[in-house]
Design a protein around this motif. Structure first.
Motif: not given
Length: 301
Positions: A19-36, A229-239
């Motif tokens: 949570s600490v390592q990834h907070s800056s990454l998540m602040s850059k990601r847009k939220s997603f809607s699960m609407g129909e 540990e930490g590689v998925y955060a990098e992958f997530h951002n690159a993806w």
């Protein structure tokens, strides 16, 4: 009834560090809607209405390959090809559609911690491992009850974290589930963790060596090696950096195929599940297929 566990060995500490390592990454990601999804009748028509503003898709004409990748996933979600049951998102052998796999995982997640129920849940999890080609890192698993119960700590982790997955940091949840595999005596498996959380209906990219190879080929910043540990955060951002370039097209194609499902012989359960998962989820699966297909030849031997 959701099983609540008082303790989770090590997985909690992974989640808190993440949570600490990834907070800056998540602040850059847009939220997603699960609407129909909305309804449309042609490939190149602008989608005029939507259930929420975030589901409105302007039709940048999709390429033929984007159409193929999305259709490939919808085919596997809705039906199994009797001539070729190989799973394009992992190389496993599927005996059930992804829709059925998702329903089984949902039942597993909501199971009760009783011996018989736990054994049945472990069996469902093993079937998922085989279908998605990740069983090779879970050595020693057979259909015998004593072997199946080795998966029980992972089942308990999924049940205990179910509520948190709906409102927490999904990158950290993937990392924590990979660590739960280690705590259960198996290898740290980000491929399984991301696929499992994805198949529980969450908006996460599927981690694979093919996807990593593709993202590195196009300049993605994935500096860590393996599944540490930490590689998925990098992958997530690159993806998401690459996906954002094609997001509108993938969403448009996914929306059209979702609408078409309502006009076929799909069971009501499948139609309801597709609507629940939504445009964003299916669009992301199409991009996962692309990375698997195009990333494979880019892997180093």
């Amino acid at each position: 009834t959701l099983l609540q566990l008082s303790t989770l060995p090590r997985a909690g500490s992974v989640a808190s560090r993440c949570s600490v390592q990834h907070s800056s990454l998540m602040s850059k990601r847009k939220s997603f809607s699960m609407g129909e999804p909305t309804t449309t009748k042609a490939v190149r028509r602008r989608i005029a209405t939507a259930t929420t503003p975030s589901e409105v898709v302007t039709e940048d004409t999709p390429s033929p390959s984007q159409e193929v990748f999305i259709l490939s996933y919808f085919n596997r979600f809705r039906r199994i090809d009797e001539c070729n049951r190989e799973n394009a998102l992992g190389g496993g052998k599927q005996e059930a559609t992804d829709a059925e796999i998702i329903m089984n995982l949902g039942a597993l997640r909501d199971g009760l911690n009783q011996h018989k129920a736990a054994l049945a849940d472990c069996k469902k999890l093993r079937e998922f491992l085989i279908a998605y080609g990740v069983s090779r890192t879970f050595k020693g698993l057979s259909s015998k009850p004593r072997d199946l119960l080795h998966l029980k700590p992972i089942v308990e982790h999924l049940q205990a974290r179910a509520a948190a997955m709906h409102k927490g940091d999904l990158v950290c949840e993937v990392e924590a589930l990979a660590q739960a595999c280690v705590d259960a005596g198996f290898n740290r498996n980000l491929s399984f963790a991301s696929k499992c959380i994805c198949m529980l209906g969450h908006l996460v990219p599927i981690f694979s060596s093919e996807a990593v190879a593709y993202l590195k080929h196009v300049g993605g910043h994935i500096l860590r090696r393996g599944t540490c540990e930490g590689v998925y955060a990098e992958f997530h951002n690159a993806w998401f950096t690459e996906y954002d370039k094609e997001r509108a097209q993938y969403q448009a194609v996914a929306s059209r195929h979702l609408a078409s499902g309502c006009k076929t012989s799909l069971s009501r359960r499948f139609v309801a599940l597709e609507k629940q998962l939504g445009v964003q989820w299916f669009a992301m699966r199409g991009f996962d297929v692309k990375l698997m297909e195009e990333g494979g030849p880019k892997r180093t031997k």
